[in-house]
Design a protein around this motif. Structure first.
Motif, PDB file in Angstrom:
ATOM      1  N   GLY A  55       0.785  -1.226   0.000  1.00 28.57           N
ATOM      2  CA  GLY A  55       0.000   0.000   0.000  1.00 28.57           C
ATOM      3  C   GLY A  55       0.815   1.274   0.000  1.00 28.57           C
ATOM      4  O   GLY A  55       0.266   2.364   0.174  1.00 28.57           O
ATOM      5  N   TRP A  56       2.146   1.149  -0.245  1.00 26.70           N
ATOM      6  CA  TRP A  56       3.018   2.319  -0.145  1.00 26.70           C
ATOM      7  C   TRP A  56       4.045   2.379  -1.277  1.00 26.70           C
ATOM      8  O   TRP A  56       4.620   1.360  -1.658  1.00 26.70           O
ATOM      9  CB  TRP A  56       3.774   2.310   1.175  1.00 26.70           C
ATOM     10  CG  TRP A  56       2.918   2.552   2.377  1.00 26.70           C
ATOM     11  CD1 TRP A  56       2.296   1.594   3.137  1.00 26.70           C
ATOM     12  CD2 TRP A  56       2.602   3.813   2.974  1.00 26.70           C
ATOM     13  NE1 TRP A  56       1.608   2.185   4.169  1.00 26.70           N
ATOM     14  CE2 TRP A  56       1.779   3.548   4.099  1.00 26.70           C
ATOM     15  CE3 TRP A  56       2.935   5.135   2.679  1.00 26.70           C
ATOM     16  CZ2 TRP A  56       1.286   4.558   4.911  1.00 26.70           C
ATOM     17  CZ3 TRP A  56       2.448   6.145   3.492  1.00 26.70           C
ATOM     18  CH2 TRP A  56       1.627   5.854   4.591  1.00 26.70           C
ATOM     19  N   VAL A  57       4.285   3.606  -1.756  1.00 26.09           N
ATOM     20  CA  VAL A  57       5.316   3.861  -2.771  1.00 26.09           C
ATOM     21  C   VAL A  57       6.255   4.933  -2.234  1.00 26.09           C
ATOM     22  O   VAL A  57       5.822   5.912  -1.620  1.00 26.09           O
ATOM     23  CB  VAL A  57       4.681   4.320  -4.099  1.00 26.09           C
ATOM     24  CG1 VAL A  57       5.697   5.001  -5.013  1.00 26.09           C
ATOM     25  CG2 VAL A  57       4.063   3.118  -4.814  1.00 26.09           C
ATOM     26  N   SER A  94       0.161  11.766   1.260  1.00 26.76           N
ATOM     27  CA  SER A  94       1.581  11.899   0.921  1.00 26.76           C
ATOM     28  C   SER A  94       2.310  12.432   2.147  1.00 26.76           C
ATOM     29  O   SER A  94       1.830  13.333   2.836  1.00 26.76           O
ATOM     30  CB  SER A  94       1.781  12.842  -0.269  1.00 26.76           C
ATOM     31  OG  SER A  94       1.319  14.142   0.020  1.00 26.76           O
ATOM     32  N   ILE A  95       3.474  11.859   2.418  1.00 26.02           N
ATOM     33  CA  ILE A  95       4.269  12.242   3.585  1.00 26.02           C
ATOM     34  C   ILE A  95       5.665  12.627   3.114  1.00 26.02           C
ATOM     35  O   ILE A  95       6.444  11.770   2.686  1.00 26.02           O
ATOM     36  CB  ILE A  95       4.358  11.098   4.613  1.00 26.02           C
ATOM     37  CG1 ILE A  95       2.966  10.616   5.013  1.00 26.02           C
ATOM     38  CG2 ILE A  95       5.149  11.542   5.840  1.00 26.02           C
ATOM     39  CD1 ILE A  95       2.969   9.345   5.842  1.00 26.02           C
ATOM     40  N   ILE A 246      10.854   5.503   7.319  1.00 23.64           N
ATOM     41  CA  ILE A 246       9.926   4.760   6.458  1.00 23.64           C
ATOM     42  C   ILE A 246       9.080   3.799   7.280  1.00 23.64           C
ATOM     43  O   ILE A 246       7.855   3.747   7.143  1.00 23.64           O
ATOM     44  CB  ILE A 246      10.706   3.996   5.356  1.00 23.64           C
ATOM     45  CG1 ILE A 246      11.308   4.989   4.351  1.00 23.64           C
ATOM     46  CG2 ILE A 246       9.794   3.000   4.640  1.00 23.64           C
ATOM     47  CD1 ILE A 246      12.288   4.350   3.388  1.00 23.64           C
ATOM     48  N   ASN A 247       9.724   3.032   8.142  1.00 17.81           N
ATOM     49  CA  ASN A 247       8.992   2.056   8.956  1.00 17.81           C
ATOM     50  C   ASN A 247       8.003   2.731   9.905  1.00 17.81           C
ATOM     51  O   ASN A 247       6.887   2.237  10.118  1.00 17.81           O
ATOM     52  CB  ASN A 247       9.977   1.193   9.745  1.00 17.81           C
ATOM     53  CG  ASN A 247      10.726   0.213   8.866  1.00 17.81           C
ATOM     54  OD1 ASN A 247      10.225  -0.212   7.822  1.00 17.81           O
ATOM     55  ND2 ASN A 247      11.943  -0.139   9.266  1.00 17.81           N
ATOM     56  N   LYS A 248       8.412   3.855  10.483  1.00 21.73           N
ATOM     57  CA  LYS A 248       7.541   4.577  11.405  1.00 21.73           C
ATOM     58  C   LYS A 248       6.284   5.087  10.704  1.00 21.73           C
ATOM     59  O   LYS A 248       5.166   4.960  11.225  1.00 21.73           O
ATOM     60  CB  LYS A 248       8.298   5.752  12.023  1.00 21.73           C
ATOM     61  CG  LYS A 248       7.444   6.621  12.948  1.00 21.73           C
ATOM     62  CD  LYS A 248       8.226   7.817  13.452  1.00 21.73           C
ATOM     63  CE  LYS A 248       7.350   8.736  14.293  1.00 21.73           C
ATOM     64  NZ  LYS A 248       8.094   9.945  14.749  1.00 21.73           N
ATOM     65  N   GLU A 249       6.460   5.660   9.520  1.00 24.36           N
ATOM     66  CA  GLU A 249       5.337   6.272   8.818  1.00 24.36           C
ATOM     67  C   GLU A 249       4.409   5.255   8.170  1.00 24.36           C
ATOM     68  O   GLU A 249       3.227   5.542   7.928  1.00 24.36           O
ATOM     69  CB  GLU A 249       5.861   7.249   7.748  1.00 24.36           C
ATOM     70  CG  GLU A 249       6.651   8.421   8.296  1.00 24.36           C
ATOM     71  CD  GLU A 249       5.847   9.362   9.164  1.00 24.36           C
ATOM     72  OE1 GLU A 249       4.597   9.286   9.134  1.00 24.36           O
ATOM     73  OE2 GLU A 249       6.452  10.186   9.889  1.00 24.36           O
ATOM     74  N   THR A 250       4.918   4.072   7.876  1.00 26.25           N
ATOM     75  CA  THR A 250       4.098   3.085   7.160  1.00 26.25           C
ATOM     76  C   THR A 250       3.605   1.950   8.040  1.00 26.25           C
ATOM     77  O   THR A 250       2.892   1.060   7.545  1.00 26.25           O
ATOM     78  CB  THR A 250       4.898   2.472   5.981  1.00 26.25           C
ATOM     79  OG1 THR A 250       6.045   1.757   6.488  1.00 26.25           O
ATOM     80  CG2 THR A 250       5.368   3.548   5.020  1.00 26.25           C
ATOM     81  N   LYS A 251       3.916   1.957   9.332  1.00 22.04           N
ATOM     82  CA  LYS A 251       3.598   0.804  10.179  1.00 22.04           C
ATOM     83  C   LYS A 251       2.113   0.613  10.411  1.00 22.04           C
ATOM     84  O   LYS A 251       1.660  -0.485  10.734  1.00 22.04           O
ATOM     85  CB  LYS A 251       4.303   0.940  11.520  1.00 22.04           C
ATOM     86  CG  LYS A 251       3.813   2.081  12.383  1.00 22.04           C
ATOM     87  CD  LYS A 251       4.582   2.138  13.697  1.00 22.04           C
ATOM     88  CE  LYS A 251       4.098   3.285  14.586  1.00 22.04           C
ATOM     89  NZ  LYS A 251       4.839   3.333  15.868  1.00 22.04           N
ATOM     90  N   LYS A 252       1.297   1.663  10.221  1.00 23.18           N
ATOM     91  CA  LYS A 252      -0.132   1.560  10.480  1.00 23.18           C
ATOM     92  C   LYS A 252      -0.899   0.861   9.354  1.00 23.18           C
ATOM     93  O   LYS A 252      -2.077   0.546   9.502  1.00 23.18           O
ATOM     94  CB  LYS A 252      -0.731   2.942  10.713  1.00 23.18           C
ATOM     95  CG  LYS A 252      -0.203   3.626  11.972  1.00 23.18           C
ATOM     96  CD  LYS A 252      -0.828   4.996  12.158  1.00 23.18           C
ATOM     97  CE  LYS A 252      -0.292   5.674  13.408  1.00 23.18           C
ATOM     98  NZ  LYS A 252      -0.872   7.021  13.586  1.00 23.18           N
ATOM     99  N   ARG A 253      -0.191   0.666   8.217  1.00 19.01           N
ATOM    100  CA  ARG A 253      -0.853   0.012   7.086  1.00 19.01           C
ATOM    101  C   ARG A 253       0.165  -0.798   6.304  1.00 19.01           C
ATOM    102  O   ARG A 253       1.310  -0.376   6.174  1.00 19.01           O
ATOM    103  CB  ARG A 253      -1.462   1.072   6.164  1.00 19.01           C
ATOM    104  CG  ARG A 253      -2.196   0.461   4.978  1.00 19.01           C
ATOM    105  CD  ARG A 253      -2.819   1.516   4.110  1.00 19.01           C
ATOM    106  NE  ARG A 253      -3.363   0.873   2.917  1.00 19.01           N
ATOM    107  CZ  ARG A 253      -3.919   1.543   1.922  1.00 19.01           C
ATOM    108  NH1 ARG A 253      -3.999   2.857   1.977  1.00 19.01           N
ATOM    109  NH2 ARG A 253      -4.392   0.920   0.885  1.00 19.01           N
TER     110      ARG A 253
END
Length: 254
Positions: A55-57, A94-95, A246-253
C-alpha cells in the motif's frame, strides 16, 4: 574539465509547474520491473517511484502530488492502458520527509499511501531492502530505470520503461563537480556513466537506484545536460535513519 562542469552542471529538480524532471539516457528497454511505480500528476509532475509495501510507494519529495495524482504498477507501456497486469491507484496521503530542503536537495524523500493495496504477482511486487546500510563503495555497478527522456534533444517521455547500468563514483569527485552549486552530503550517493553518455534525466526522478539487487537510493537530481560523460548524478542514499522513518510512517498500514 572542472571549469566546464561548473558551467554545465546545474541542479535539475523534478518537474514542477516551472521546472523539469529526470529520465534515462543511454539505456535500453527494461521490460517489466515489478517494483517500479509510475507517478503522474496532470500538468505538474511525471516521476518514478518504488513499491516498498503493498500500500506504499517511495518517491522523491520534489515530485508534486495532489488529489489528481495516479500511481500505476506493472507498466510495460504507458500508452497501453489496458495491460492485464497493470494496477492503478490514487494517492490518499503523501508524507514528505520533515527535514526536506528544496534548495539544498537534502532529505529528498516522500511516501505515498495508495488508495488500495497492490495485488502482489510476478509482475507487481515490492523492492528488496538491504539488511545493513553502509555507504555504497565507489566502483559499484548499480541499476536505474524510468520512463523519462532518453536524450537531450527531445522533450518526450519514453513510452517504454528504460534501464541503464551506472557506476558509483568517489564522493570527493562528486563534491568537486557540484560545488558551489549544491553541497553533497553523506546521505547522497553519486553515479556516472563513466565515459559513456548514460544516466538519468527529466521524468526519472523519484525512481530507484538498485545495487546488488537491493534498494540503495532514490534518484534526486542531475546535470542540466542529461547523461554527460563523467558527469555526476545524485541520488538520496537509503540510510538506517531513513529506513527508521519509512517504517515509522508506514507501520499503520501494510
Amino acid at each position: 574539465m572542472n571549469a566546464i562542469c561548473h558551467l554545465l552542471i546545474v541542479a535539475v529538480t523534478l518537474q514542477t509547474g516551472n521546472g523539469v524532471s529526470l529520465k534515462i539516457v543511454g539505456g535500453k528497454e527494461a521490460g517489466l520491473r515489478p517494483y517500479m511505480a509510475l507517478v503522474r500528476t496532470p500538468g505538474k509532475t511525471f516521476c518514478g517511484g518504488t513499491l516498498i509495501k503493498p500500500g506504499w510507494v517511495l518517491t522523491a519529495a520534489e515530485c508534486r502530488v495532489d488529489r489528481t495524482t495516479t500511481v500505476d504498477l506493472g507498466v510495460r507501456s504507458i500508452k497501453a492502458t489496458r495491460e492485464k497486469q497493470r494496477q492503478q491507484f490514487t494517492v490518499i496521503k503523501s508524507i514528505t520527509h520533515q527535514k526536506y530542503n528544496t534548495k539544498k536537495h537534502i532529505n529528498n524523500l516522500q511516501l505515498l499511501q495508495l488508495s488500495g493495496t497492490a495485488n502482489l504477482t510476478k509482475d507487481v511486487n515490492v523492492v528488496r531492502f538491504p539488511e545493513t546500510f553502509p555507504e555504497v563503495k565507489p566502483g559499484s555497478v548499480c541499476g536505474i530505470a524510468g520512463w523519462g527522456k532518453t536524450n537531450n534533444k527531445n522533450s518526450y517521455n519514453s513510452d517504454k520503461l528504460m534501464e541503464a547500468r551506472v557506476t558509483v563514483i568517489d564522493r570527493k569527485k562528486c563534491v568537486n563537480q557540484w560545488k558551489p552549486t549544491v553541497q553533497i552530503t553523506k546521505d547522497m550517493v553519486c553515479t556516472s556513466g563513466k565515459e559513456a553518455s548514460m544516466g538519468f534525466c527529466n521524468g526519472d526522478g523519484g525512481g530507484p537506484l538498485l545495487c546488488g539487487g537491493f534498494l540503495k537510493g532514490i534518484m534526486s537530481f542531475g546535470s542540466l545536460l542529461c547523461g554527460i560523460p563523467n558527469g555526476a548524478d545524485v541520488s538520496t542514499r537509503l540510510t538506517k535513519d531513513y529506513m527508521k522513518w519509512i517504517n515509522k510512517e508506514t507501520k499503520k498500514r501494510p
